[in-house]
Design an enzyme around this catalytic site. Structure first.
Site, PDB file in Angstrom:
ATOM      1  NE  ARG A  69      -2.275  -1.319   3.600  1.00  0.00           N
ATOM      2  CZ  ARG A  69      -1.682  -0.561   4.509  1.00  0.00           C
ATOM      3  NH1 ARG A  69      -1.676   0.755   4.379  1.00  0.00           N
ATOM      4  NH2 ARG A  69      -1.096  -1.090   5.557  1.00  0.00           N
ATOM      5  CE1 TYR A 197       0.154  -5.792  -1.965  1.00  0.00           C
ATOM      6  CE2 TYR A 197      -0.953  -3.890  -1.010  1.00  0.00           C
ATOM      7  CZ  TYR A 197      -0.415  -5.158  -0.877  1.00  0.00           C
ATOM      8  OH  TYR A 197      -0.457  -5.790   0.335  1.00  0.00           O
ATOM      9  CE  LYS A 206      -5.978  -3.509   4.917  1.00  0.00           C
ATOM     10  NZ  LYS A 206      -6.146  -3.994   6.293  1.00  0.00           N
ATOM     11  CG  HIS A 226      -6.693  -2.884  10.627  1.00  0.00           C
ATOM     12  ND1 HIS A 226      -5.374  -2.511  10.714  1.00  0.00           N
ATOM     13  CD2 HIS A 226      -6.735  -3.867   9.697  1.00  0.00           C
ATOM     14  CE1 HIS A 226      -4.645  -3.236   9.874  1.00  0.00           C
ATOM     15  NE2 HIS A 226      -5.441  -4.076   9.251  1.00  0.00           N
ATOM     16  CB  SER A 248      -0.254  -3.946   8.243  1.00  0.00           C
ATOM     17  OG  SER A 248      -1.287  -3.026   8.041  1.00  0.00           O
ATOM     18  CB  CYS A 250       1.141  -7.435  14.220  1.00  0.00           C
ATOM     19  SG  CYS A 250       2.224  -6.024  14.335  1.00  0.00           S
ATOM     20  CG  ASP A 277      -7.451  -6.966   7.321  1.00  0.00           C
ATOM     21  OD1 ASP A 277      -6.508  -6.700   8.091  1.00  0.00           O
ATOM     22  OD2 ASP A 277      -7.687  -6.314   6.289  1.00  0.00           O
ATOM     23  NE  ARG A 375      -0.155  -8.708   1.881  1.00  0.00           N
ATOM     24  CZ  ARG A 375      -0.736  -8.117   2.922  1.00  0.00           C
ATOM     25  NH1 ARG A 375      -1.848  -8.587   3.410  1.00  0.00           N
ATOM     26  NH2 ARG A 375      -0.178  -7.069   3.490  1.00  0.00           N
TER      27      ARG A 375
HETATM   28  C1  OXD Z   1      -2.856  -4.550   5.705  1.00  0.00           C
HETATM   29  C2  OXD Z   1      -3.512  -5.695   5.057  1.00  0.00           C
HETATM   30  O1  OXD Z   1      -1.930  -3.976   5.124  1.00  0.00           O
HETATM   31  O2  OXD Z   1      -4.409  -6.279   5.687  1.00  0.00           O
HETATM   32  O3  OXD Z   1      -3.248  -4.215   6.824  1.00  0.00           O
HETATM   33  O4  OXD Z   1      -3.188  -6.013   3.901  1.00  0.00           O
HETATM   34 MN    MN Z   2      -4.947  -5.302   7.511  1.00  0.00          MN
END
Ligand code: OXD
Ligand code: MN
Length: 597
Positions: A69, A197, A206, A226, A248, A250, A277, A375
């Protein structure tokens, strides 16, 4: 195909702007999906993987400058700058439409514009929002078919209403200097140009489900967060649901799919995955909070996904999955660092270059075959632990909300906040070390309130206020906790084993909400009393446990200076309640330091 006037007019205007060769409506059928996969494979945009090893799976590589992102190119476009607030990039809406309009002009010439009607949330649920994404990318269409409920059922549900998010996306020429991810919450519109992306272009995720939805949540009295959602079933068959916010990369996906360690499994503990998410949270008539996962897929980070970290993810991605920017082998297999199986002798790396094990860059560091932010996109319902409630239109009731970050020092393994407002303060001051999902120096600590820093669609100070107000009328608010799996010892080693063992911490959290677990009061909250957290069978010394729960008032007072300087940017908008919590915490810490001296 449709009679919705508002929709027709908007699409006509966007067709005039982007000038696609043709327009194709996505109907959600298997036949159309197969045709699109065929086409993507034949043009080379995507590659079908070996049918035996990876049935129904496809591979895609994004441009090398387009692998995460781009927060610096992401804007909230509101009439007033202060509505976007100091933590968001802001552009005046007319200016934003004008600049991006230039990039979109003729951008789809010779290409197809796909019209994707999609719903975030189960159809017919009070939680659900409808969007339409126009895109010139088959990759986007195939991802949206996994990540959202898409197709003609959504159009039927929309009927002739003009209440839908208008999403426009074009890859255009993928150049970084003409890339913009624009949100116009006042118009319920998203424009994304110049990227391919996922986080920038799967507009339901998002862009809609967090940035636009958080704006609606403020106006309509709910929360778009989130957060993962998971159920924990105890040996009596009682299921408690928690929602947890982590920045993100984690480990939200790993936690949501956790496998109980053997001794807890034997006792009868089970995990149920609801989402990994995003959580949309409303208060119910019963005074509890209820949460829905608005998505239908996982868009997870591949590297590090292996039989130890997340066997359920491995099972989920065995079929009907799209892999992006991992390593591809000549025989249609995929691979990533810290994954499963033998390292292939050769392959094509995420950047399209030939790769073999042992390659080093100029500085002598290993060159990865898969990008660290590569991903998988996989359907939620392929997850072995998917909760039978995951699609319940009413959501699941929350026992606890958990905030967490990646902190090598300072934050104990777990603590319980004193009440809702203190919990909001704790979320508002969350911080974490950067990972590969964001551009920036990895390891640097950044403040990431409620893990929403890149995703809050309005002024973060108003967001704090909304959180505080939201909790005021809850008859049965969930407990709010903070966890940190990532504390390290002096030697730089993680103290806590993490992964499945994190269930021990979740169990303590749940027992605490039931009034069954004992705790010690510290200035920052309640930490588990000695023997209150189940450590049976863990190879961990008493000294390490002490380190895990240590709260050092001196370190925390230093941390508080960071809170203060972070809050300064919000000026007068910062809610009084946050300031009061800050002062109270500061007093508790100072008193504790004096007591220790
Ligand atoms: C992020 C994702 O970047 O979930 O938080 O892809
Ligand atoms: Mn995320």
């Amino acid at each position: 195909m449709i009679e919705n006037r508002a929709l027709q007019q908007w699409i006509s205007a966007m067709v005039e702007l982007c000038r696609p060769e043709k327009v194709v409506w996505i109907d959600g059928s298997e036949e159309q999906k197969n045709m699109l996969e065929e086409e993507a494979d034949s043009t080379g945009e995507m590659t079908r993987l070996d049918e035996e090893k990876w049935p129904g799976c496809l591979y895609h590589r994004t441009a090398v400058n387009d692998v995460a992102r781009t927060e610096n190119l992401t804007y909230i476009c509101t009439s007033k700058k202060e509505d976007a607030g100091p933590t968001n990039n802001w552009m005046e809406p007319a200016e934003a439409y004008r600049i991006a309009g230039e990039y979109f002009k003729g951008a789809m010439e010779g290409r197809t514009m796909y019209v994707i009607p999609f719903a975030m949330g189960p159809l017919g649920s009070p939680f659900t929002k409808i969007g339409i994404e126009l895109t010139d990318s088959i990759y986007v269409v195939l991802n949206m078919l996994i990540m959202t409920r898409s197709g003609k059922d959504v159009l039927e549900q929309l009927g002739d209403s003009d209440n839908f998010t208008r999403g426009l996306h074009s890859k255009a020429d993928l150049s970084l200097d003409k890339r913009l991810i624009l949100h116009f919450p006042e118009d319920n519109t998203i424009w994304s140009v110049g990227s391919g992306y996922g986080g920038n272009v799967l507009l339901g995720k998002k862009c809609l489900a967090l940035r636009i939805a958080s704006w609606f949540g403020r106006d309509e009295g709910w929360l778009a967060e989130h957060m993962l959602i998971m159920g924990i079933e105890d040996p009596d068959g009682k299921i408690d649901y928690i929602a947890a916010a982590f920045p993100s990369a984690c480990g939200k996906t790993n936690l949501a799919m956790l496998i109980p360690p053997e001794h807890l499994r034997k006792q009868g503990y089970k995990i149920w995955t609801v989402g990994d998410d995003i959580a949309w949270i409303r208060s119910g008539e019963d005074g509890r909070l209820w949460a829905v996962n608005p998505e239908t897929g996982f868009f997870g980070v591949a590297p590090g996904t292996n039989a130890h970290s997340n066997p359920n993810a491995l099972a989920t991605i065995r079929r009907n999955t799209i892999f992006t920017n991992v390593l591809l082998t000549d025989d249609g297999d995929v691979w990533w660092e810290d994954g499963e199986g033998e390292t292939p002798a050769a392959g094509t790396a995420w950047d399209g270059r030939p790769w073999k094990p042992g390659l080093l860059d100029e500085a002598g560091r290993p060159i990865p075959g898969a990008h660290p932010n590569s991903r998988f996109t996989a359907p939620v319902n392929q997850c072995p632990t998917i909760s039978p409630e995951w699609s319940n239109p009413g959501g699941v009731p929350l026992t606890a909300i958990v905030f967490g970050g990646r902190r090598s020092r300072l934050a104990p393994l777990v603590y319980e906040t004193f009440n809702w407002r203190h919990g909001v303060y704790t979320g508002a001051t969350m911080a974490s070390e950067l990972t590969a999902a964001q551009y920036g120096r990895q390891g640097k600590v950044r403040r990431d309130p409620m893990a929403m820093l890149p995703f809050c669609g309005y002024n973060m100070a108003d967001y704090f206020r909304h959180w505080i107000d939201f909790g005021k009328n809850l008859a049965k608010p969930p407990g709010i906790f903070h966890v940190n799996w990532f504390r390290k010892d002096e030697g730089g080693n993680y103290i806590w084993p993490g992964f499945g063992e994190n269930l021990r911490v979740l169990n303590w959290i749940i027992e605490r909400t039931r009034g069954n677990a004992s705790a010690e009061k510290t200035p920052i909250g309640f930490v588990p009393a000695a023997d209150s957290l189940d450590l049976k069978g863990l190879d961990i010394t008493a000294e390490a446990v002490q380190q895990l729960f240590a709260v050092d008032p001196g370190d925390w007072l230093e941390e508080l200076e960071g809170h203060f300087s972070y809050f300064e940017q919000f000026g007068k908008k910062l809610p009084q309640g946050i300031l009061e919590e800050y002062r109270a915490l500061s007093e508790r810490l100072s008193a504790e330091r004096v007591a220790i001296k």
